[in-house]
Structures are given as structure tokens and as C-alpha cells.
Design a protein around this motif. Structure first.
Motif, PDB file in Angstrom:
ATOM      1  N   VAL A  44      -4.313 -60.233  21.912  1.00 49.62           N
ATOM      2  CA  VAL A  44      -4.369 -60.309  20.493  1.00 49.62           C
ATOM      3  C   VAL A  44      -3.157 -61.091  20.173  1.00 49.62           C
ATOM      4  CG1 VAL A  44      -3.539 -58.932  18.468  1.00 49.62           C
ATOM      5  CG2 VAL A  44      -4.971 -57.903  20.107  1.00 49.62           C
ATOM      6  N   ILE A  45      -3.320 -62.263  19.625  1.00 50.83           N
ATOM      7  CA  ILE A  45      -2.150 -63.201  18.955  1.00 50.83           C
ATOM      8  C   ILE A  45      -2.296 -63.086  17.613  1.00 50.83           C
ATOM      9  CG2 ILE A  45      -2.072 -65.734  18.990  1.00 50.83           C
ATOM     10  CD1 ILE A  45      -3.411 -66.104  21.679  1.00 50.83           C
ATOM     11  N   ARG A  46      -1.164 -63.078  17.039  1.00 48.09           N
ATOM     12  CA  ARG A  46      -0.930 -63.073  15.689  1.00 48.09           C
ATOM     13  C   ARG A  46      -0.017 -64.164  15.163  1.00 48.09           C
ATOM     14  NH1 ARG A  46      -4.940 -60.641  15.872  1.00 48.09           N
ATOM     15  NH2 ARG A  46      -5.554 -58.461  14.889  1.00 48.09           N
ATOM     16  N   VAL A  47      -0.032 -64.686  13.882  1.00 49.06           N
ATOM     17  CA  VAL A  47       0.722 -65.748  13.379  1.00 49.06           C
ATOM     18  C   VAL A  47       1.420 -65.186  12.017  1.00 49.06           C
ATOM     19  CG1 VAL A  47      -0.083 -67.824  14.434  1.00 49.06           C
ATOM     20  CG2 VAL A  47      -0.990 -67.063  12.409  1.00 49.06           C
ATOM     21  N   ASP A  48       2.538 -65.588  11.648  1.00 45.44           N
ATOM     22  CA  ASP A  48       3.213 -65.391  10.325  1.00 45.44           C
ATOM     23  C   ASP A  48       2.769 -66.253   9.360  1.00 45.44           C
ATOM     24  OD1 ASP A  48       4.834 -65.283   8.188  1.00 45.44           O
ATOM     25  OD2 ASP A  48       6.432 -64.882   9.351  1.00 45.44           O
ATOM     26  N   PRO A  49       2.069 -65.696   8.436  1.00 41.82           N
ATOM     27  CA  PRO A  49       1.187 -66.664   7.338  1.00 41.82           C
ATOM     28  C   PRO A  49       2.306 -67.784   6.787  1.00 41.82           C
ATOM     29  CG  PRO A  49       0.658 -64.290   7.038  1.00 41.82           C
ATOM     30  CD  PRO A  49       1.670 -64.245   8.055  1.00 41.82           C
ATOM     31  N   ASP A  50       3.464 -67.430   6.420  1.00 40.51           N
ATOM     32  CA  ASP A  50       4.540 -68.501   6.199  1.00 40.51           C
ATOM     33  C   ASP A  50       4.731 -69.373   7.123  1.00 40.51           C
ATOM     34  OD1 ASP A  50       4.991 -66.672   3.620  1.00 40.51           O
ATOM     35  OD2 ASP A  50       6.567 -65.619   4.648  1.00 40.51           O
ATOM     36  N   ASP A  51       4.812 -69.327   8.295  1.00 34.07           N
ATOM     37  CA  ASP A  51       4.607 -70.449   9.370  1.00 34.07           C
ATOM     38  C   ASP A  51       3.523 -71.424   9.148  1.00 34.07           C
ATOM     39  OD1 ASP A  51       7.351 -69.272  10.017  1.00 34.07           O
ATOM     40  OD2 ASP A  51       6.409 -68.275  12.071  1.00 34.07           O
ATOM     41  N   VAL A  52       2.374 -70.613   8.858  1.00 34.20           N
ATOM     42  CA  VAL A  52       1.177 -71.377   8.860  1.00 34.20           C
ATOM     43  C   VAL A  52       1.123 -72.276   7.671  1.00 34.20           C
ATOM     44  CG1 VAL A  52      -1.220 -71.452   8.712  1.00 34.20           C
ATOM     45  CG2 VAL A  52      -0.096 -69.779  10.129  1.00 34.20           C
ATOM     46  N   ASP A  53       1.702 -71.413   6.542  1.00 28.62           N
ATOM     47  CA  ASP A  53       1.828 -72.412   5.179  1.00 28.62           C
ATOM     48  C   ASP A  53       2.797 -73.709   5.362  1.00 28.62           C
ATOM     49  OD1 ASP A  53      -0.093 -70.799   3.938  1.00 28.62           O
ATOM     50  OD2 ASP A  53       1.552 -69.469   3.012  1.00 28.62           O
ATOM     51  N   ARG A  54       4.029 -73.386   6.124  1.00 31.63           N
ATOM     52  CA  ARG A  54       4.940 -74.420   6.274  1.00 31.63           C
ATOM     53  C   ARG A  54       4.441 -75.649   7.122  1.00 31.63           C
ATOM     54  NH1 ARG A  54       8.838 -70.031   6.052  1.00 31.63           N
ATOM     55  NH2 ARG A  54       8.542 -69.628   8.099  1.00 31.63           N
ATOM     56  N   MET A  55       3.493 -75.424   7.852  1.00 31.22           N
ATOM     57  CA  MET A  55       2.967 -76.419   8.716  1.00 31.22           C
ATOM     58  C   MET A  55       1.918 -77.220   7.675  1.00 31.22           C
ATOM     59  SD  MET A  55       0.487 -75.659  12.138  1.00 31.22           S
ATOM     60  CE  MET A  55      -0.773 -75.204  11.080  1.00 31.22           C
ATOM     61  N   MET A  56       1.388 -76.851   6.770  1.00 32.69           N
ATOM     62  CA  MET A  56       0.813 -77.645   5.830  1.00 32.69           C
ATOM     63  C   MET A  56       1.786 -78.281   4.871  1.00 32.69           C
ATOM     64  SD  MET A  56      -2.299 -76.786   6.607  1.00 32.69           S
ATOM     65  CE  MET A  56      -3.309 -77.020   5.462  1.00 32.69           C
ATOM     66  N   VAL A  57       1.936 -79.743   4.742  1.00 35.17           N
ATOM     67  CA  VAL A  57       2.805 -80.731   4.309  1.00 35.17           C
ATOM     68  C   VAL A  57       2.007 -81.506   3.441  1.00 35.17           C
ATOM     69  CG1 VAL A  57       4.466 -82.237   4.388  1.00 35.17           C
ATOM     70  CG2 VAL A  57       4.298 -80.689   6.231  1.00 35.17           C
ATOM     71  N   ARG A  58       2.378 -81.393   2.028  1.00 31.04           N
ATOM     72  CA  ARG A  58       1.928 -82.180   0.994  1.00 31.04           C
ATOM     73  C   ARG A  58       2.062 -83.704   1.293  1.00 31.04           C
ATOM     74  NH1 ARG A  58       2.596 -82.130  -5.550  1.00 31.04           N
ATOM     75  NH2 ARG A  58       1.069 -83.567  -5.874  1.00 31.04           N
ATOM     76  N   MET A  59       0.787 -84.502   1.046  1.00 33.44           N
ATOM     77  CA  MET A  59       1.134 -86.086   1.645  1.00 33.44           C
ATOM     78  C   MET A  59       1.446 -86.483  -0.033  1.00 33.44           C
ATOM     79  SD  MET A  59      -1.904 -86.620   3.949  1.00 33.44           S
ATOM     80  CE  MET A  59      -2.013 -88.263   3.802  1.00 33.44           C
ATOM     81  N   PRO A  60       2.322 -87.712   0.162  1.00 33.50           N
ATOM     82  CA  PRO A  60       2.451 -88.654  -1.286  1.00 33.50           C
ATOM     83  C   PRO A  60       1.048 -89.172  -1.754  1.00 33.50           C
ATOM     84  CG  PRO A  60       3.399 -89.558   0.533  1.00 33.50           C
ATOM     85  CD  PRO A  60       2.980 -88.134   1.240  1.00 33.50           C
ATOM     86  N   THR A  61       0.823 -89.330  -2.865  1.00 34.82           N
ATOM     87  CA  THR A  61      -0.170 -90.272  -3.362  1.00 34.82           C
ATOM     88  C   THR A  61       0.555 -91.412  -3.927  1.00 34.82           C
ATOM     89  OG1 THR A  61      -0.132 -89.413  -5.505  1.00 34.82           O
ATOM     90  CG2 THR A  61      -1.400 -88.175  -4.020  1.00 34.82           C
ATOM     91  N   ALA A  62      -0.464 -92.536  -3.995  1.00 32.36           N
ATOM     92  CA  ALA A  62      -0.225 -93.750  -4.446  1.00 32.36           C
ATOM     93  C   ALA A  62      -0.183 -93.772  -6.088  1.00 32.36           C
ATOM     94  CB  ALA A  62      -1.289 -94.844  -4.060  1.00 32.36           C
ATOM     95  N   TRP A  63      -0.664 -92.722  -6.717  1.00 31.87           N
ATOM     96  CA  TRP A  63      -0.647 -92.582  -8.230  1.00 31.87           C
ATOM     97  C   TRP A  63       0.764 -92.758  -8.714  1.00 31.87           C
ATOM     98  CZ3 TRP A  63      -5.234 -94.149 -10.029  1.00 31.87           C
ATOM     99  CH2 TRP A  63      -6.185 -93.808  -9.464  1.00 31.87           C
TER     100      TRP A  63
END
Length: 64
Positions: A44-63
């Protein structure tokens, strides 16, 4: 007396479904040290949802 905060964890399958990432990608991030994981027993392996969310980084746009 302080109240103890209960941490929430999710399975790799749940994290993958929620984020659109594959379980394999999450396992690679765990192996590389970019995502903390917690084991309970031998399988059984579990992850913290907050850690997973922090892994997702918003990319800047050219607009502007």
C-alpha cells in the motif's frame, strides 16, 4: 490542549485520476524524490493530495 490534525492521503490511482497523470508518472516522481510517498505494509502506497497539487505548476502564457 491542542487538537491533533489528521492528515489525509490518497492512493496513486486516485491521484492519477484526479490530476490526469498516469500512475507510472507518479511512481517516477516518487522514485526521483520529487513526490513524497508513504507506505503502509508491503504493497500500500499513499500520497498527500497537497503534495501532488504542489507538483502541478502553472505555466506562464504568451498572452498579455
Amino acid at each position: 490542549m491542542t487538537a491533533k490534525v489528521r492528515r489525509e492521503f490518497e492512493s496513486l490511482a486516485s491521484a492519477a485520476q484526479r490530476t490526469g497523470l498516469s500512475i507510472r508518472t507518479l511512481r517516477r516522481r516518487i522514485a526521483s524524490g520529487h513526490l513524497a510517498a508513504y507506505r503502509n505494509g508491503s504493497r500500500v502506497i499513499r500520497v498527500d493530495p497537497d503534495d501532488v497539487d504542489r507538483m502541478m505548476v502553472r505555466m506562464p502564457t504568451a498572452w498579455h
